[in-house]
Design an enzyme around this catalytic site. Structure first.
Site, mmCIF file in Angstrom:
data_model
loop_
_atom_site.group_PDB
_atom_site.id
_atom_site.type_symbol
_atom_site.label_atom_id
_atom_site.label_comp_id
_atom_site.label_asym_id
_atom_site.label_seq_id
_atom_site.Cartn_x
_atom_site.Cartn_y
_atom_site.Cartn_z
ATOM 1 N N GLY A 101 0.795 -1.222 0.000
ATOM 2 C CA GLY A 101 0.000 0.000 0.000
ATOM 3 C C GLY A 101 0.822 1.264 0.000
ATOM 4 O O GLY A 101 0.336 2.337 0.271
ATOM 5 N N GLY A 102 2.108 1.133 -0.265
ATOM 6 C CA GLY A 102 2.883 2.358 -0.446
ATOM 7 C C GLY A 102 3.474 2.903 0.833
ATOM 8 O O GLY A 102 4.262 3.839 0.826
ATOM 9 N N ARG A 105 -14.184 7.183 -2.184
ATOM 10 C CA ARG A 105 -14.085 6.937 -0.751
ATOM 11 C C ARG A 105 -14.343 8.250 -0.007
ATOM 12 O O ARG A 105 -13.659 9.242 -0.259
ATOM 13 C CB ARG A 105 -12.688 6.434 -0.381
ATOM 14 C CG ARG A 105 -12.320 5.125 -1.039
ATOM 15 C CD ARG A 105 -11.035 4.608 -0.466
ATOM 16 N NE ARG A 105 -10.485 3.520 -1.271
ATOM 17 C CZ ARG A 105 -9.514 2.726 -0.829
ATOM 18 N NH1 ARG A 105 -8.992 2.928 0.383
ATOM 19 N NH2 ARG A 105 -9.042 1.768 -1.592
ATOM 20 N N ARG A 151 -6.382 -10.342 0.008
ATOM 21 C CA ARG A 151 -7.561 -9.999 0.826
ATOM 22 C C ARG A 151 -8.664 -9.454 -0.073
ATOM 23 O O ARG A 151 -8.400 -9.135 -1.238
ATOM 24 C CB ARG A 151 -7.159 -8.906 1.825
ATOM 25 C CG ARG A 151 -6.801 -7.622 1.105
ATOM 26 C CD ARG A 151 -6.403 -6.487 2.021
ATOM 27 N NE ARG A 151 -6.301 -5.244 1.279
ATOM 28 C CZ ARG A 151 -5.191 -4.817 0.686
ATOM 29 N NH1 ARG A 151 -4.086 -5.530 0.739
ATOM 30 N NH2 ARG A 151 -5.168 -3.686 0.002
HETATM 31 N N1 LIG Z 1 8.706 0.922 -9.214
HETATM 32 C C1 LIG Z 1 7.613 1.679 -8.991
HETATM 33 N N2 LIG Z 1 7.445 2.814 -9.736
HETATM 34 C C2 LIG Z 1 6.353 3.586 -9.520
HETATM 35 C C3 LIG Z 1 5.418 3.235 -8.551
HETATM 36 C C4 LIG Z 1 4.272 3.993 -8.265
HETATM 37 C C5 LIG Z 1 3.423 3.561 -7.261
HETATM 38 C C6 LIG Z 1 2.245 4.359 -6.981
HETATM 39 C C7 LIG Z 1 1.009 3.890 -7.322
HETATM 40 C C8 LIG Z 1 -0.103 4.694 -7.066
HETATM 41 C C9 LIG Z 1 0.024 5.917 -6.475
HETATM 42 C C10 LIG Z 1 1.294 6.387 -6.102
HETATM 43 C C11 LIG Z 1 1.456 7.620 -5.489
HETATM 44 C C12 LIG Z 1 2.707 8.060 -5.133
HETATM 45 C C13 LIG Z 1 3.823 7.262 -5.372
HETATM 46 C C14 LIG Z 1 3.708 6.037 -5.971
HETATM 47 C C15 LIG Z 1 2.424 5.611 -6.364
HETATM 48 C C16 LIG Z 1 3.705 2.390 -6.540
HETATM 49 N N3 LIG Z 1 2.885 1.973 -5.548
HETATM 50 C C17 LIG Z 1 2.360 2.772 -4.524
HETATM 51 C C18 LIG Z 1 1.504 1.891 -3.649
HETATM 52 C C19 LIG Z 1 1.780 0.509 -4.079
HETATM 53 N N4 LIG Z 1 0.532 -0.175 -4.290
HETATM 54 C C20 LIG Z 1 2.598 0.586 -5.321
HETATM 55 N N5 LIG Z 1 4.779 1.651 -6.828
HETATM 56 C C21 LIG Z 1 5.648 2.048 -7.795
HETATM 57 N N6 LIG Z 1 6.731 1.296 -8.040
HETATM 58 CA CA LIG Z 2 -0.783 -3.788 -1.792
#
Ligand SMILES: Nc1ncc2cc(-c3cccc4ccccc34)c(N3CC[C@@H](N)C3)nc2n1
Ligand SMILES: [Ca+2]
Length: 456
Positions: free
Chosen positions: A170-171, A343, A297
């Site tokens: 979830g980041g 949401r 989940r």
């Molecule tokens: N290698 C790589 N490059 C870019 C990405 C971009 C995201 C991402 C996905 C969705 C929203 C975001 C907001 C701020 C920063 C990143 C994100 C990300 N996420 C964020 C939460 C998780 N579910 C996966 N992984 C990343 N991985």
């Molecule tokens: Ca996840």
């Protein structure tokens, strides 16, 4: 090895809020007795009111209630439950909890513990997906250990890169590194966050992919070899890794890309021996795809898929947990139109989104054609910021995206929520819905960070 059928006549719900109510509702429709575990502040919640019975599991502190297996198991056994539904968050993806349930003769509604452990380790999940031919970003095959390794691997991967917790999700705790000098500080910060959030400080590196869309695929698998997908959900509109808006189909997503995403997700679920409802997350730009992580989940945004396909995912989870075969095949899954979820969080957008709980003096959700509201709120309820700030999910369906967006705008405008100190994110959601860039379907993950949008 096919799953054996196990009769479930009572389900213990090890969760709270709207997802606890969602599980109780599925149980009622299936003639299954529901028992909700609740902490002291949750004694009079909608889920407790709706369940057949409710059992107090402990104090407000999650570590002694919703995150405390001994209390949950004891309550489940005392209530005569055969199965435990963990919802999302809390222990929903905790292999040890799933194992403890099994050791106590309880069916955990989710995949096998070993499957959850593998997919929950982002390094192992990445490796497995790469080995079966699913594209992943350049990154480390193992967690990085030590400064020298970080510098060497970063030189190989290239910048910008993102440092992620192997046990994370979830980041949370991610560190984006854009220049070499920030590498080691970023590495240290990521490890501290990983240890603090997940109790496991292993981190790995991936090339950071900017201006992408975040698209996830819903899968559903039974214990008899059937693995289906139920379409994708675009979750690009997020704020600090909290999703605000999710929709299906992905706006501007070429059908060929959607088909590849679905095929990758089914391939991954099958290779992992997945059973139940799961989600595979990808990044997409144009026709380029990269797998990033999997979730074991039911997700907050599952109603988007339910509304578009007519499949009740929680019902299917319970049937699979009871060892049943899925009653439909891939050809029967025909998503129609556009479904969108917003949401509604009890946070104040004017004050940096601080939680803003309180008594709901007024709480009147929207209605009308093709509007669904999943919420634990009710007039007079007190929303406690003890846990998370999610107050309601508004989901709408339309024959196309424009009509769905208009319907969502109308529905959010109709939502009456008032109370001393209660603020919600509805104004922000309405701003986004009215933004021509969002309307054009051109949002990437950086949309709400102020960094702009690009062509789809
Ligand atoms: N290698 C790589 N490059 C870019 C990405 C971009 C995201 C991402 C996905 C969705 C929203 C975001 C907001 C701020 C920063 C990143 C994100 C990300 N996420 C964020 C939460 C998780 N579910 C996966 N992984 C990343 N991985
Ligand atoms: Ca996840």
């Amino acid at each position: 090895m096919s799953a054996r059928r196990r009769s479930i006549d009572t389900v213990f719900v090890a969760n709270r809020g709207e997802i606890a109510l969602r599980v109780v509702r599925a149980c009622k429709e299936m003639g299954i007795r529901s028992v909700v575990g609740y902490s002291v502040p949750d004694a009079d919640t909608a889920a407790v009111r709706a369940a057949d019975t409710a059992v107090r599991i402990g104090p407000a502190d999650g570590r002694r209630s919703y995150l405390y297996p001994p209390a949950l198991i004891e309550a489940a056994l005392r209530s005569g439950a055969q199965a435990v539904h963990p919802g999302y968050g809390f222990l929903a993806e905790d292999p040890e909890f799933a194992e403890i349930c099994a050791q106590n003769g309880l069916i955990f509604v989710g995949p096998e513990p070993a499957v959850m452990a593998m997919l929950g380790d982002k390094v192992l999940a990445r490796r497995m997906m790469s080995e079966i031919g699913v594209p992943v970003l350049p990154g480390t095959a193992e967690p990085v250990a030590g400064d020298r390794a970080v510098l060497d691997e970063a030189a190989r991967i290239g910048l910008p890169l993102i440092i992620k917790a192997a046990a994370g999700g979830g980041g949370r705790g991610m560190q984006v590194v854009t220049d070499r000098d920030a590498l080691l500080p970023g590495y240290r910060t990521a490890r501290v966050s990983a240890r603090e959030y997940f109790g496991d400080d292993r981190v790995y590196l991936e090339r950071y992919w900017e201006q992408v869309r975040h698209v996830e695929v819903q899968v559903l698998a039974d214990g008899h070899g059937t693995v289906l997908h139920l379409g994708e959900r675009d979750c690009s509109v997020q704020r600090r890794h909290q999703k605000l808006i999710e929709e299906t189909p992905g706006p501007g997503l070429p059908p060929s890309v959607a088909e590849r995403l679905a095929e990758y997700a089914v391939r991954g679920a099958r290779a992992a021996g997945y059973t139940g409802a799961g989600t595979f997350e990808f990044l997409v730009a144009g026709d380029e795809i990269a797998f990033i992580e999997a979730n074991c989940r039911i997700q907050v945004e599952h109603p988007v898929t339910e509304v578009a396909t007519g499949v009740d995912l929680v019902r299917e989870q319970l049937l699979v947990a009871a060892g049943e075969r899925l009653s439909f095949g891939q050809a029967d899954v025909r998503p129609r139109g556009t479904a969108i979820e917003c949401r509604v969080n009890a946070e104040d957008p004017e004050r940096g989104f601080v939680p803003s709980g309180g008594r709901l003096d007024e709480f009147a959700p929207p209605g009308g054609p093709f509007v669904r509201v999943d919420t634990h709120g009710y007039p007079g309820a007190t929303v406690t910021p003890d846990y998370d700030s999610l107050l309601a999910k508004v989901i709408v369906w339309g024959p196309d995206r424009d009509q769905a967006l208009n319907r969502m705008e109308r529905a959010l405008g109709e939502f009456r929520i008032a109370g001393a100190g209660v603020r919600t994110t509805i104004p922000l959601l309405l701003d986004v819905l009215r933004d021509p860039r969002f309307r054009a379907g051109a949002c990437t993950t950086s949309y709400l960070d102020g960094r702009d949008v690009v062509g789809a």
